[in-house]
Write an enzyme that holds these catalytic residues in place. Structure first.
Site, PDB file in Angstrom:
ATOM      1  N   SER A 124      -4.823   3.148   3.783  1.00 59.67           N
ATOM      2  CA  SER A 124      -4.951   2.399   2.533  1.00 59.67           C
ATOM      3  C   SER A 124      -5.138   0.902   2.824  1.00 59.67           C
ATOM      4  CB  SER A 124      -3.720   2.658   1.663  1.00 59.67           C
ATOM      5  OG  SER A 124      -3.896   2.161   0.380  1.00 59.67           O
TER       6      SER A 124
ATOM      7  N   HIS B  98       7.270  -7.373  -2.220  1.00 63.31           N
ATOM      8  CA  HIS B  98       6.964  -6.804  -0.900  1.00 63.31           C
ATOM      9  C   HIS B  98       7.841  -7.444   0.175  1.00 63.31           C
ATOM     10  CE1 HIS B  98       3.498  -4.640  -2.243  1.00 63.31           C
ATOM     11  NE2 HIS B  98       2.669  -5.649  -2.313  1.00 63.31           N
TER      12      HIS B  98
ATOM     13  N   LYS C  77       0.805  -1.236   0.000  1.00 60.12           N
ATOM     14  CA  LYS C  77       0.000   0.000   0.000  1.00 60.12           C
ATOM     15  C   LYS C  77       0.835   1.282   0.000  1.00 60.12           C
ATOM     16  CE  LYS C  77      -3.399  -0.994  -0.635  1.00 60.12           C
ATOM     17  NZ  LYS C  77      -3.723  -1.610  -1.958  1.00 60.12           N
TER      18      LYS C  77
HETATM   19  P1  A3P Z   1      -5.129   4.743  -1.498  1.00 64.49           P
HETATM   20  O1  A3P Z   1      -5.762   3.509  -0.943  1.00 64.49           O
HETATM   21  O2  A3P Z   1      -4.676   5.691  -0.428  1.00 64.49           O
HETATM   22  O3  A3P Z   1      -5.966   5.418  -2.534  1.00 64.49           O
HETATM   23  P2  A3P Z   1      -0.110  -0.357  -3.692  1.00 64.49           P
HETATM   24  O4  A3P Z   1      -0.057  -0.296  -5.176  1.00 64.49           O
HETATM   25  O5  A3P Z   1       1.227  -0.390  -3.031  1.00 64.49           O
HETATM   26  O6  A3P Z   1      -1.034  -1.420  -3.216  1.00 64.49           O
HETATM   27  O7  A3P Z   1      -0.715   1.033  -3.187  1.00 64.49           O
HETATM   28  C1  A3P Z   1      -2.037   1.374  -3.482  1.00 64.49           C
HETATM   29  C2  A3P Z   1      -2.221   2.840  -3.167  1.00 64.49           C
HETATM   30  O8  A3P Z   1      -1.567   3.619  -4.192  1.00 64.49           O
HETATM   31  C3  A3P Z   1      -3.684   3.246  -3.185  1.00 64.49           C
HETATM   32  O9  A3P Z   1      -3.783   4.311  -2.236  1.00 64.49           O
HETATM   33  C4  A3P Z   1      -3.848   3.730  -4.624  1.00 64.49           C
HETATM   34  O10 A3P Z   1      -4.959   4.569  -4.810  1.00 64.49           O
HETATM   35  C5  A3P Z   1      -2.527   4.482  -4.779  1.00 64.49           C
HETATM   36  N1  A3P Z   1      -2.172   4.732  -6.195  1.00 64.49           N
HETATM   37  C6  A3P Z   1      -2.003   3.828  -7.188  1.00 64.49           C
HETATM   38  N2  A3P Z   1      -1.743   4.460  -8.353  1.00 64.49           N
HETATM   39  C7  A3P Z   1      -1.740   5.794  -8.080  1.00 64.49           C
HETATM   40  C8  A3P Z   1      -1.552   6.986  -8.863  1.00 64.49           C
HETATM   41  N3  A3P Z   1      -1.316   6.940 -10.173  1.00 64.49           N
HETATM   42  N4  A3P Z   1      -1.640   8.186  -8.235  1.00 64.49           N
HETATM   43  C9  A3P Z   1      -1.875   8.264  -6.904  1.00 64.49           C
HETATM   44  N5  A3P Z   1      -2.065   7.185  -6.104  1.00 64.49           N
HETATM   45  C10 A3P Z   1      -2.003   5.958  -6.688  1.00 64.49           C
END
Ligand code: A3P
Length: 287
Positions: free
Chosen positions: A129, A99, A43
């Protein structure tokens, strides 16, 4: 929620990995000098970096990102069978996500020139998140309430282990030429600058048109609309996007809408204890 397995004291979702894979990765998987790794605690912006690196790989052409799911473009090393497949992969460079905490990562990384992009995010935003992710995905246990996930995060009682150990482990590589510290906050504040920095780290000096294209296709809106990036290709039994979309909010500082003052002060107290005298300051330490 799916079952968890315990590998050396750290829990992993059985649906994503096996003990055999984890053991193979740590002890036998051979990192190559031209590998590119996207490493994160869950996340923290994993998917975002996957799309940026994919777009860098294709010199800004979005076709690959729009036709192939992110887990095939930059597969998770610890996913079942992936390390086995990658071991025999002939194409170069191999683009790999993980991860895994540093101490369980492939030992062969230590004497390699493979490039590591390590992305970190304000831990309070990671908690928020994770909270929504645990409601919609089978990989994490849904807590009874927000307080429970704050507690689990601080004690490290979560799949993939402690955020603090993850950070401290990977940050040991800080200062090496093949290590780039990237933050979600930098991506958010200055996507273009971050794309240029990551491109240069990967040895690419792009002109403005290519950078423009990468930025355009790596915005939150573009990725939310791209089914190869937003995980809607996964069955609802893995991720139920009606409960909460994977591309949820995509902002910094959402923790302020979720933590009570008491929770925030408690978090800060434990954070300060665990990060006491830590030499590196992150964007959230300055705020
Ligand atoms: P939120 O849940 O705060 O919206 P991961 O990919 O490590 O699982 O992280 C997911 C988080 O990254 C989510 O956060 C997601 O919305 C955010 N995310 C993914 N792509 C993004 C982008 N292009 N711009 C901003 N946030 C992004």
């Amino acid at each position: 929620m799916c079952e968890l397995i315990n590998y050396k004291g750290i829990f992993f979702p059985t649906l994503s990995t096996t003990l055999k894979d984890l053991n193979f990765i740590e002890n036998e998987f051979q990192v190559r000098d031209d590998d590119i790794f996207n490493i994160t605690y869950p996340k923290s912006g994993t998917t975002w970096v996957t799309d940026i690196v994919s777009l860098i790989h294709t010199n800004g052409d979005p076709t690959w990102s729009k036709t192939v799911p992110n887990w095939d473009r930059m597969p998770w090393l610890e996913s079942a069978y992936v390390s086995d497949r990658l071991q025999n992969e002939n194409s170069s460079p191999r683009l790999i996500t993980s991860h895994l905490p540093k101490h369980l990562f492939s030992k062969s990384l230590s004497h390699s020139k493979a490039k590591v992009i390590y992305t970190v995010r304000n831990p309070k935003d990671v908690v928020v998140s994770l909270y929504y992710f645990s409601k919609m995905s089978v990989f994490f246990k849904e807590p009874d309430n927000f307080n429970e996930i704050v507690e689990e995060f601080l004690t490290g009682d979560l799949p993939y282990g402690s955020w603090f150990d993850h950070i401290k482990g990977w940050m040991e590589l800080m200062g090496k030429d093949n290590f780039l510290l990237n933050t979600y906050e930098d991506l958010y504040e200055d996507l273009r600058g971050s794309v240029i920095r990551i491109s240069k780290f990967l040895g690419k000096n792009f002109d403005d048109a290519i950078i423009d294209s990468i930025v355009e296709h790596a915005t939150f809106k573009s990725m939310k609309d791209n089914k190869m990036s937003n995980f809607t290709l996964l069955p609802g039994t893995y991720m139920d996007q009606d409960k909460s979309p994977f591309m949820r909010k995509g902002v910094t500082g959402d923790w302020k809408n979720h933590f009570t003052v008491v929770q925030s002060e408690y978090f800060d107290k434990i954070y300060k204890t665990k990060m006491h005298n830590y030499p590196v300051k992150f964007p959230w330490d300055r705020m």
